[in-house]
Design an enzyme around this catalytic site. Sequence first.
Site, PDB file in Angstrom:
ATOM      1  N   ASP A   1     -47.254  -2.158 -26.477  1.00 38.87           N
ATOM      2  CA  ASP A   1     -46.904  -1.809 -27.851  1.00 38.87           C
ATOM      3  C   ASP A   1     -47.182  -2.961 -28.816  1.00 38.87           C
ATOM      4  OD1 ASP A   1     -46.146   0.721 -27.046  1.00 38.87           O
ATOM      5  OD2 ASP A   1     -43.987   0.338 -27.185  1.00 38.87           O
TER       6      ASP A   1
ATOM      7  N   HIS B   1     -49.004  -3.986 -15.036  1.00 42.34           N
ATOM      8  CA  HIS B   1     -48.637  -2.749 -14.359  1.00 42.34           C
ATOM      9  C   HIS B   1     -47.258  -2.233 -14.749  1.00 42.34           C
ATOM     10  CE1 HIS B   1     -51.836  -4.572 -12.071  1.00 42.34           C
ATOM     11  NE2 HIS B   1     -51.016  -5.545 -11.720  1.00 42.34           N
TER      12      HIS B   1
ATOM     13  N   ARG C   1     -51.835  -1.916  -8.340  1.00 39.44           N
ATOM     14  CA  ARG C   1     -52.523  -2.863  -9.230  1.00 39.44           C
ATOM     15  C   ARG C   1     -53.664  -2.214 -10.019  1.00 39.44           C
ATOM     16  NH1 ARG C   1     -50.572  -7.936  -8.295  1.00 39.44           N
ATOM     17  NH2 ARG C   1     -49.745  -8.308  -6.218  1.00 39.44           N
TER      18      ARG C   1
ATOM     19  N   ASN D   1     -54.340 -12.667 -19.763  1.00 42.88           N
ATOM     20  CA  ASN D   1     -54.154 -12.315 -18.363  1.00 42.88           C
ATOM     21  C   ASN D   1     -52.658 -12.048 -18.239  1.00 42.88           C
ATOM     22  OD1 ASN D   1     -53.685 -12.171 -15.635  1.00 42.88           O
ATOM     23  ND2 ASN D   1     -55.198 -13.729 -15.109  1.00 42.88           N
TER      24      ASN D   1
ATOM     25  N   HIS E   1     -58.468 -10.388 -15.562  1.00 41.18           N
ATOM     26  CA  HIS E   1     -57.829 -10.518 -14.248  1.00 41.18           C
ATOM     27  C   HIS E   1     -58.764 -11.314 -13.347  1.00 41.18           C
ATOM     28  CE1 HIS E   1     -54.666  -7.745 -15.264  1.00 41.18           C
ATOM     29  NE2 HIS E   1     -55.607  -6.967 -15.806  1.00 41.18           N
ATOM     30  N   ILE E   2     -58.226 -12.275 -12.665  1.00 43.74           N
ATOM     31  CA  ILE E   2     -59.018 -13.146 -11.794  1.00 43.74           C
ATOM     32  C   ILE E   2     -59.526 -12.364 -10.586  1.00 43.74           C
ATOM     33  CG2 ILE E   2     -58.908 -15.200 -10.322  1.00 43.74           C
ATOM     34  CD1 ILE E   2     -56.788 -16.245 -12.438  1.00 43.74           C
ATOM     35  N   SER E   3     -58.652 -11.583  -9.981  1.00 43.96           N
ATOM     36  CA  SER E   3     -59.055 -10.788  -8.815  1.00 43.96           C
ATOM     37  C   SER E   3     -59.488  -9.393  -9.266  1.00 43.96           C
ATOM     38  CB  SER E   3     -57.890 -10.667  -7.825  1.00 43.96           C
ATOM     39  OG  SER E   3     -56.856  -9.865  -8.360  1.00 43.96           O
TER      40      SER E   3
ATOM     41  N   TYR F   1     -56.761 -15.963  -5.450  1.00 42.83           N
ATOM     42  CA  TYR F   1     -56.984 -16.490  -6.794  1.00 42.83           C
ATOM     43  C   TYR F   1     -57.783 -17.790  -6.833  1.00 42.83           C
ATOM     44  CZ  TYR F   1     -53.386 -13.050  -7.746  1.00 42.83           C
ATOM     45  OH  TYR F   1     -52.670 -11.878  -7.828  1.00 42.83           O
TER      46      TYR F   1
END
Length: 140
Positions: free
Chosen positions: A85, A78, A107, A72, A96-98, A21
């Site tokens: 909802d 996941h 993931r 994020n 998402h950073i990665s 990260y």
Amino acid sequence: MILVLNGPNLNRLGKRQPEIYGHTTLADVEARVGELARELGAAVEFRQSNHEGQLIDWVHEAAENGWQVIINPGGYTHTSVALRDALVEVEFIEVHISNVHAREPFRAHSYLSPVAKGVIAGLGTKGYELALRSFVEEVS
């Protein structure tokens, strides 16, 4: 108003798994995105929680006020049907950073992506800035 939400463990950004990260902290991200928002004439508010219910309450607040959301969701990406909802009521971009697709197989699955306006993954913390630009340019 654009609400920038960060889920679990993002308060540890810059300390937790810097090899994945990076060393940028959440405060650094907020400062950069806040500065960009000022340049673009956009109003942003930043919030982070490690608690699913709190994130859902904030999404409900965004829905009530007609705010867009940059989120994020961390690990809730996941696992959280409940967050999904809530998010169907707002226009949101998932960040998402990665590159979640280049990591552990679990993931790669997101409950949120199918209902998101867009998804930005793997571009580091710059993804937040790109999401902000996308929302601002959409109304320009």
